[in-house]
Design a protein around this motif. Sequence first.
Motif, PDB file in Angstrom:
ATOM      1  N   LEU A  78       0.866  -1.172   0.000  1.00  0.00           N
ATOM      2  CA  LEU A  78       0.000   0.000   0.000  1.00  0.00           C
ATOM      3  C   LEU A  78       0.902   1.221   0.000  1.00  0.00           C
ATOM      4  CD1 LEU A  78      -2.846  -0.968   2.504  1.00  0.00           C
ATOM      5  CD2 LEU A  78      -2.670  -1.407   0.040  1.00  0.00           C
ATOM      6  N   LEU A  79       0.710   2.092  -0.999  1.00  0.00           N
ATOM      7  CA  LEU A  79       1.573   3.244  -1.201  1.00  0.00           C
ATOM      8  C   LEU A  79       0.774   4.530  -1.113  1.00  0.00           C
ATOM      9  CD1 LEU A  79       3.544   1.835  -4.276  1.00  0.00           C
ATOM     10  CD2 LEU A  79       4.352   1.937  -1.914  1.00  0.00           C
ATOM     11  N   ASP A  80       1.391   5.566  -0.574  1.00  0.00           N
ATOM     12  CA  ASP A  80       0.769   6.877  -0.417  1.00  0.00           C
ATOM     13  C   ASP A  80       1.068   7.710  -1.656  1.00  0.00           C
ATOM     14  OD1 ASP A  80      -0.081   9.404   0.207  1.00  0.00           O
ATOM     15  OD2 ASP A  80       1.012   9.550   2.097  1.00  0.00           O
ATOM     16  N   TRP A  81       0.040   7.896  -2.469  1.00  0.00           N
ATOM     17  CA  TRP A  81       0.183   8.670  -3.700  1.00  0.00           C
ATOM     18  C   TRP A  81      -0.511  10.015  -3.490  1.00  0.00           C
ATOM     19  CZ3 TRP A  81      -3.263   8.466  -8.509  1.00  0.00           C
ATOM     20  CH2 TRP A  81      -2.716   9.231  -9.532  1.00  0.00           C
ATOM     21  N   ALA A  82       0.266  11.005  -3.057  1.00  0.00           N
ATOM     22  CA  ALA A  82      -0.238  12.364  -2.847  1.00  0.00           C
ATOM     23  C   ALA A  82      -1.483  12.363  -1.957  1.00  0.00           C
ATOM     24  CB  ALA A  82      -0.541  13.025  -4.187  1.00  0.00           C
ATOM     25  N   GLY A  83      -1.438  11.583  -0.885  1.00  0.00           N
ATOM     26  CA  GLY A  83      -2.550  11.539   0.053  1.00  0.00           C
ATOM     27  C   GLY A  83      -3.576  10.476  -0.248  1.00  0.00           C
ATOM     28  N   ASP A  84      -3.513   9.874  -1.409  1.00  0.00           N
ATOM     29  CA  ASP A  84      -4.398   8.764  -1.760  1.00  0.00           C
ATOM     30  C   ASP A  84      -3.618   7.466  -1.575  1.00  0.00           C
ATOM     31  OD1 ASP A  84      -6.584   7.397  -2.618  1.00  0.00           O
ATOM     32  OD2 ASP A  84      -6.433   7.999  -4.728  1.00  0.00           O
ATOM     33  N   THR A  85      -4.330   6.365  -1.361  1.00  0.00           N
ATOM     34  CA  THR A  85      -3.682   5.071  -1.191  1.00  0.00           C
ATOM     35  C   THR A  85      -3.926   4.202  -2.414  1.00  0.00           C
ATOM     36  OG1 THR A  85      -3.952   5.149   1.217  1.00  0.00           O
ATOM     37  CG2 THR A  85      -3.522   2.997   0.236  1.00  0.00           C
ATOM     38  N   ILE A  86      -2.863   3.636  -2.942  1.00  0.00           N
ATOM     39  CA  ILE A  86      -2.986   2.684  -4.044  1.00  0.00           C
ATOM     40  C   ILE A  86      -2.349   1.368  -3.610  1.00  0.00           C
ATOM     41  CG2 ILE A  86      -2.981   4.514  -5.785  1.00  0.00           C
ATOM     42  CD1 ILE A  86      -0.091   3.655  -6.478  1.00  0.00           C
ATOM     43  N   ALA A  87      -2.799   0.280  -4.220  1.00  0.00           N
ATOM     44  CA  ALA A  87      -2.281  -1.062  -3.910  1.00  0.00           C
ATOM     45  C   ALA A  87      -1.536  -1.602  -5.123  1.00  0.00           C
ATOM     46  CB  ALA A  87      -3.427  -1.998  -3.535  1.00  0.00           C
ATOM     47  N   VAL A  88      -0.263  -1.902  -4.945  1.00  0.00           N
ATOM     48  CA  VAL A  88       0.547  -2.513  -5.998  1.00  0.00           C
ATOM     49  C   VAL A  88       0.910  -3.921  -5.543  1.00  0.00           C
ATOM     50  CG1 VAL A  88       2.705  -2.405  -7.294  1.00  0.00           C
ATOM     51  CG2 VAL A  88       1.459  -0.291  -6.767  1.00  0.00           C
ATOM     52  N   THR A  89       0.602  -4.904  -6.374  1.00  0.00           N
ATOM     53  CA  THR A  89       0.885  -6.296  -6.031  1.00  0.00           C
ATOM     54  C   THR A  89       1.957  -6.841  -6.961  1.00  0.00           C
ATOM     55  OG1 THR A  89      -1.344  -6.679  -5.183  1.00  0.00           O
ATOM     56  CG2 THR A  89      -0.090  -8.614  -5.840  1.00  0.00           C
ATOM     57  N   ASN A  90       2.987  -7.408  -6.356  1.00  0.00           N
ATOM     58  CA  ASN A  90       4.145  -7.955  -7.051  1.00  0.00           C
ATOM     59  C   ASN A  90       4.001  -9.470  -7.084  1.00  0.00           C
ATOM     60  OD1 ASN A  90       6.704  -8.424  -8.090  1.00  0.00           O
ATOM     61  ND2 ASN A  90       7.815  -7.592  -6.339  1.00  0.00           N
ATOM     62  N   VAL A  91       4.032 -10.084  -8.275  1.00  0.00           N
ATOM     63  CA  VAL A  91       3.783 -11.522  -8.378  1.00  0.00           C
ATOM     64  C   VAL A  91       4.910 -12.239  -9.105  1.00  0.00           C
ATOM     65  CG1 VAL A  91       1.284 -11.158  -8.395  1.00  0.00           C
ATOM     66  CG2 VAL A  91       2.486 -11.421 -10.552  1.00  0.00           C
ATOM     67  N   HIS A  92       5.156 -13.467  -8.686  1.00  0.00           N
ATOM     68  CA  HIS A  92       6.018 -14.408  -9.408  1.00  0.00           C
ATOM     69  C   HIS A  92       5.332 -15.759  -9.301  1.00  0.00           C
ATOM     70  CE1 HIS A  92      10.298 -16.210 -10.151  1.00  0.00           C
ATOM     71  NE2 HIS A  92       9.467 -16.387 -11.167  1.00  0.00           N
ATOM     72  N   LEU A  93       4.643 -16.157 -10.379  1.00  0.00           N
ATOM     73  CA  LEU A  93       3.768 -17.319 -10.339  1.00  0.00           C
ATOM     74  C   LEU A  93       4.423 -18.553 -10.950  1.00  0.00           C
ATOM     75  CD1 LEU A  93       0.378 -15.560 -11.205  1.00  0.00           C
ATOM     76  CD2 LEU A  93       1.390 -16.007  -8.961  1.00  0.00           C
ATOM     77  N   GLU A  94       3.731 -19.673 -10.808  1.00  0.00           N
ATOM     78  CA  GLU A  94       4.254 -20.987 -11.179  1.00  0.00           C
ATOM     79  C   GLU A  94       4.584 -21.067 -12.677  1.00  0.00           C
ATOM     80  OE1 GLU A  94       5.873 -24.283 -10.705  1.00  0.00           O
ATOM     81  OE2 GLU A  94       4.810 -23.611  -8.929  1.00  0.00           O
ATOM     82  N   THR A  95       5.620 -21.828 -13.011  1.00  0.00           N
ATOM     83  CA  THR A  95       6.039 -21.998 -14.394  1.00  0.00           C
ATOM     84  C   THR A  95       5.785 -23.424 -14.890  1.00  0.00           C
ATOM     85  OG1 THR A  95       7.932 -21.885 -15.908  1.00  0.00           O
ATOM     86  CG2 THR A  95       8.388 -22.536 -13.635  1.00  0.00           C
ATOM     87  N   GLN A  96       5.616 -23.532 -16.197  1.00  0.00           N
ATOM     88  CA  GLN A  96       5.486 -24.838 -16.849  1.00  0.00           C
ATOM     89  C   GLN A  96       6.826 -25.309 -17.420  1.00  0.00           C
ATOM     90  OE1 GLN A  96       2.973 -26.855 -16.972  1.00  0.00           O
ATOM     91  NE2 GLN A  96       1.116 -25.981 -17.793  1.00  0.00           N
ATOM     92  N   ARG A  97       7.907 -24.634 -17.066  1.00  0.00           N
ATOM     93  CA  ARG A  97       9.181 -24.863 -17.757  1.00  0.00           C
ATOM     94  C   ARG A  97       9.646 -26.326 -17.684  1.00  0.00           C
ATOM     95  NH1 ARG A  97      12.118 -21.638 -14.943  1.00  0.00           N
ATOM     96  NH2 ARG A  97      11.287 -19.843 -16.053  1.00  0.00           N
ATOM     97  N   GLU A  98       9.485 -26.948 -16.510  1.00  0.00           N
ATOM     98  CA  GLU A  98       9.967 -28.324 -16.358  1.00  0.00           C
ATOM     99  C   GLU A  98       9.305 -29.262 -17.366  1.00  0.00           C
ATOM    100  OE1 GLU A  98       9.897 -31.936 -13.052  1.00  0.00           O
ATOM    101  OE2 GLU A  98       9.466 -29.887 -12.427  1.00  0.00           O
TER     102      GLU A  98
END
Length: 220
Positions: A78-98
Amino acid sequence: DPLARMLAAWNADVVVLQECGGRLREQVRAQAVPGSPLSVHIEETLCLVSRMPLIETAAMERDAFELANGSGLVHSYLLDWAGDTIAVTNVHLETQREGLELFRRGRISDAIPSLKQKSVLRSIEHRVARRWAESHGHPAVVAGDFNTPPESRAYRAEWDGWTDAFAVRGRGMGATRMNGWIQARIDYVLADARWRVVSIEVGDDVGSDHLPVIAELRRR
């Protein structure tokens, strides 16, 4: 390239990194010097560098994924953007590489069970990650390594209703994973309905097996 040089070139308000370990992690940590205008957060192999003040962080529980041999990581900031709150979600999901590697080597009888198992697991991961990203109650952005091309049934089903920034403003194929025979668009910036996508580009090689994705979003 040193991280500081990349941050200056991108001129980004928020940077999320995956597989953030070793030298890269130390470069992220170095941005958190006293008096720096940047917010920094490091947890497991996900990193954040932001010009916006960091209000709160939360990591999605993944015990069930680990029991099923999954590796998905989902962290929200949750980040403070000029008094407003925004939600940034960072993902690293499952791979089919194997399974894909087994298939490429002709081991089809081994590849098929692996691909089936990972397909089910990925569908669950995507579904749970979306619910998590939507749960914070603020204008939301999801970015990172989805390990899934846009043609994937799991991706299309579970992220329906979110705006894929590259799909609406990108040019060309947009491949972000460049490693030998694998060349695919698997890294995304997604936004909920409270954002408008202004532009997006796939950046230059910075020494990773993925290319950076740089997007400009504006609040509606």
